[in-house]
Design a protein around this motif. Sequence first.
Motif, PDB file in Angstrom:
ATOM      1  N   MET A  50      46.643 100.336 -41.729  1.00 49.93           N
ATOM      2  CA  MET A  50      47.719 100.410 -41.857  1.00 49.93           C
ATOM      3  C   MET A  50      48.610 101.078 -42.863  1.00 49.93           C
ATOM      4  O   MET A  50      48.826 101.970 -43.265  1.00 49.93           O
ATOM      5  N   SER A  54      48.513 104.249 -45.331  1.00 51.40           N
ATOM      6  CA  SER A  54      49.484 104.390 -45.479  1.00 51.40           C
ATOM      7  C   SER A  54      50.224 105.193 -46.792  1.00 51.40           C
ATOM      8  O   SER A  54      51.110 105.443 -47.542  1.00 51.40           O
ATOM      9  N   ASN A 241      59.627  96.874 -29.659  1.00 51.98           N
ATOM     10  CA  ASN A 241      58.372  97.762 -29.320  1.00 51.98           C
ATOM     11  C   ASN A 241      58.608  98.310 -27.803  1.00 51.98           C
ATOM     12  O   ASN A 241      57.756  99.514 -27.730  1.00 51.98           O
ATOM     13  N   GLN A 259      60.277 103.985 -31.951  1.00 48.72           N
ATOM     14  CA  GLN A 259      58.988 104.214 -31.805  1.00 48.72           C
ATOM     15  C   GLN A 259      58.937 104.995 -30.617  1.00 48.72           C
ATOM     16  O   GLN A 259      57.895 106.126 -31.308  1.00 48.72           O
ATOM     17  N   LEU A 262      58.330 107.882 -34.446  1.00 48.89           N
ATOM     18  CA  LEU A 262      57.711 107.836 -34.799  1.00 48.89           C
ATOM     19  C   LEU A 262      56.467 108.862 -33.893  1.00 48.89           C
ATOM     20  O   LEU A 262      55.754 109.437 -35.061  1.00 48.89           O
ATOM     21  N   LEU A 276      52.311 108.497 -40.150  1.00 43.34           N
ATOM     22  CA  LEU A 276      52.581 107.565 -40.045  1.00 43.34           C
ATOM     23  C   LEU A 276      52.856 106.396 -39.505  1.00 43.34           C
ATOM     24  O   LEU A 276      53.042 105.272 -39.311  1.00 43.34           O
ATOM     25  N   THR A 280      55.338 103.276 -39.294  1.00 39.20           N
ATOM     26  CA  THR A 280      54.975 102.008 -38.279  1.00 39.20           C
ATOM     27  C   THR A 280      54.451 100.659 -39.301  1.00 39.20           C
ATOM     28  O   THR A 280      55.588  99.473 -38.223  1.00 39.20           O
ATOM     29  N   THR A 281      54.153 100.571 -40.062  1.00 36.22           N
ATOM     30  CA  THR A 281      54.392  99.509 -41.192  1.00 36.22           C
ATOM     31  C   THR A 281      55.842  99.556 -41.127  1.00 36.22           C
ATOM     32  O   THR A 281      56.153  98.071 -41.410  1.00 36.22           O
ATOM     33  N   ALA A 283      58.839 100.050 -39.055  1.00 36.29           N
ATOM     34  CA  ALA A 283      58.366  99.557 -38.166  1.00 36.29           C
ATOM     35  C   ALA A 283      58.209  98.176 -37.651  1.00 36.29           C
ATOM     36  O   ALA A 283      58.827  97.459 -36.760  1.00 36.29           O
ATOM     37  N   THR A 284      56.979  97.466 -38.048  1.00 34.95           N
ATOM     38  CA  THR A 284      56.319  96.322 -38.059  1.00 34.95           C
ATOM     39  C   THR A 284      57.617  95.018 -38.533  1.00 34.95           C
ATOM     40  O   THR A 284      57.866  94.320 -38.229  1.00 34.95           O
TER      41      THR A 284
END
Length: 308
Positions: A50, A54, A241, A259, A262, A276, A280-281, A283-284
Amino acid sequence: MSAEKLLQGDTDRGPLPANRLPLARLLRRTVLHLALATVSLAMVLPFLWMIITSLKTDPDLASYPPNLLPQVWDWDNYSEALEYAPFGTYFKNSLLISFGHTAFNLVLASTAGYALARVPFRGRTLVFMGVLATMMIPTYTKIVPQYLIAKGIPFFGGNDYLGQGGHGWLDSWWGLIVPGALTPFAIFLFRQFYLSLPRELEEAARIDGMGEFGIYARVMTPLVKPAIATVALLTFESSWNNFLWPLIITSDTNLRVIQVGLSTFQQADQNAWAYLMAGTTLATIPMVVLFLFTQRYFVQGFARSGIK
């Protein structure tokens, strides 16, 4: 020769040669470490992919066969992803909802768990069995009834006293926060921890003239920090999540969570994979940081609650 002499003779000779024992133990430990390393690599590999994706450019993403590492490390994907959609708003909404769920769940579940564990009242076992029963209901079977309840809340969103005529809690903070404010698992976990505390503590507090709420807040709850950390982490993670419920209950962009946000990178004709993966990175990161700070209490929470 007597048994006593035999035993003495064994003692004089010292322990038996144990060359095989350390070798077998070393072999088992090596196999265990290899298995754990393999499982860890299998879990970390998607996150590495991921992050690497990115940082790729469009030609790198379109290349076949795909390159493991990007030819050009494009760090601008992160800033462009943040400009692609109002991710500042999405991020803020997710934080507010997650912190709201966590705070409400800690207060409500701890008080309920304390009552079920330490306060004798008629029907306590039946109430606890009801809490356990709600844990067996699949989440997705509750979505439609929960949506109808939120839509039919009286006196909200233009509804009358019968819950008709308006939209209730749809497109509101009430609908985003209240349904996830209490979880049965948190009640169960707190109850197990409160049961493990010695009764002498509350008896001594009562002798000193402390009331029930004082015993709960000042004596018992400070001793269940692993449960607090475990519930806080699980609640925050579940809320952060959560995708389906915010998706179906909100249509206002100002109430969207990260979420759901995204999904703006996934279009019918094409997908912005680099953006994306960058989103996501980002958001993690909050979940990784939160787990690093609470992992010790998190492990203790499961180890001491009787959950296997």
